[in-house]
Design a protein around this motif. Sequence first.
Motif, PDB file in Angstrom:
ATOM      1  N   ARG A  99       0.828  -1.205   0.000  1.00  0.00           N
ATOM      2  CA  ARG A  99       0.000   0.000   0.000  1.00  0.00           C
ATOM      3  C   ARG A  99       0.864   1.257   0.000  1.00  0.00           C
ATOM      4  N   ARG A 216     -12.526  -1.891   2.588  1.00  0.00           N
ATOM      5  CA  ARG A 216     -12.473  -2.967   1.593  1.00  0.00           C
ATOM      6  C   ARG A 216     -13.503  -4.024   1.962  1.00  0.00           C
ATOM      7  N   TRP A 265      -0.555   2.595  -3.028  1.00  0.00           N
ATOM      8  CA  TRP A 265      -0.356   1.642  -4.108  1.00  0.00           C
ATOM      9  C   TRP A 265       0.463   2.241  -5.268  1.00  0.00           C
ATOM     10  N   LYS A 271      -2.573  -3.403  -6.280  1.00  0.00           N
ATOM     11  CA  LYS A 271      -3.800  -3.071  -5.561  1.00  0.00           C
ATOM     12  C   LYS A 271      -4.620  -4.332  -5.324  1.00  0.00           C
ATOM     13  N   HIS A 275      -9.959  -3.119  -3.821  1.00  0.00           N
ATOM     14  CA  HIS A 275      -9.664  -1.707  -3.577  1.00  0.00           C
ATOM     15  C   HIS A 275     -10.614  -0.890  -4.445  1.00  0.00           C
TER      16      HIS A 275
END
Length: 306
Positions: A99, A216, A265, A271, A275
Amino acid sequence: ALPQRKGDSHELAVDRPPSTIEVWQAPDSTLIPQTPEGDLIRYGRDLIAHTAKYLGPKGKVKAISNGMNCQNCHLKAGAKPFGNNYAAVASTYPKFRARSGTMETFEKRINDCIERSLNGQRLEENSVEMRAIIAYFLWLGKDVKKGVVPQGTGIPTLPFLKRAADPLRGKAVYTKHCLVCHGQEGWGFKHRDSLEWTYPPLAGMQSYNVGAGLFRLSRFAGYVKSNMPHGTTYDKPVLSDEEAWDVAAYVNSLPRPGKDLSDDWPEIAAKPFDHPFGPYADTFSEIQHKYGPFDDINIARKKSQR
């Protein structure tokens, strides 16, 4: 042993656990030593359990967060099996995280949670509070060998639905199982004279922002399946997988604070499948990345990696 895989929010995710596996159990907090180091560990535990008292809008140390406690997401002060716990923090940090695209320290990871899940501002890395939280993490993981991720860590990952998760179906699940604690609008419940939420807000400006791990869908679905409604455990779930995915879709469709994610990211292809913000290295839309179906995305990714 179950296969394990890294998650991109709140530590690690593991595949859905059967009820018979032996899972990590936190050390007994009553056995924290009566020493200056023990005092620091206890302070760290209290900061996790009662963050709002110290760092909330009326915090006695600083006013740098939204009033939620870390414990609202990391249950039982980060000690509950499959309750988004801290079992593997000491054994796996520092570590590279896609990330940020960097090797992250304890301090970086803690501040990430404060800025995202608590929609707050960074805590000074040399502060007593930061040292106390790290001391607690180290104590909590003291029996876990370096590099090991014990069973019971983090949040289970549920099997994908064949369809997109449905916020409208999720609203019905919410009304049946969640509304009594979190309220009609998802704004939570707090006594007027309290600094802390009895039941935390799942929506609105005092909830987690769009950069939080629980935004998420796979993280939220696995979390509620193993822990909600209140009193649920991973081996005695109340919700079905389908209900968990749908209620996650509903909650994460509700309004909440935004966040600048432009630095997240740096390697776009890394990713996660869910996401919810582009750009992406594939051709699937933001709406599909947020709600699914996710099988198509993962199949396409595997083909691109061949």
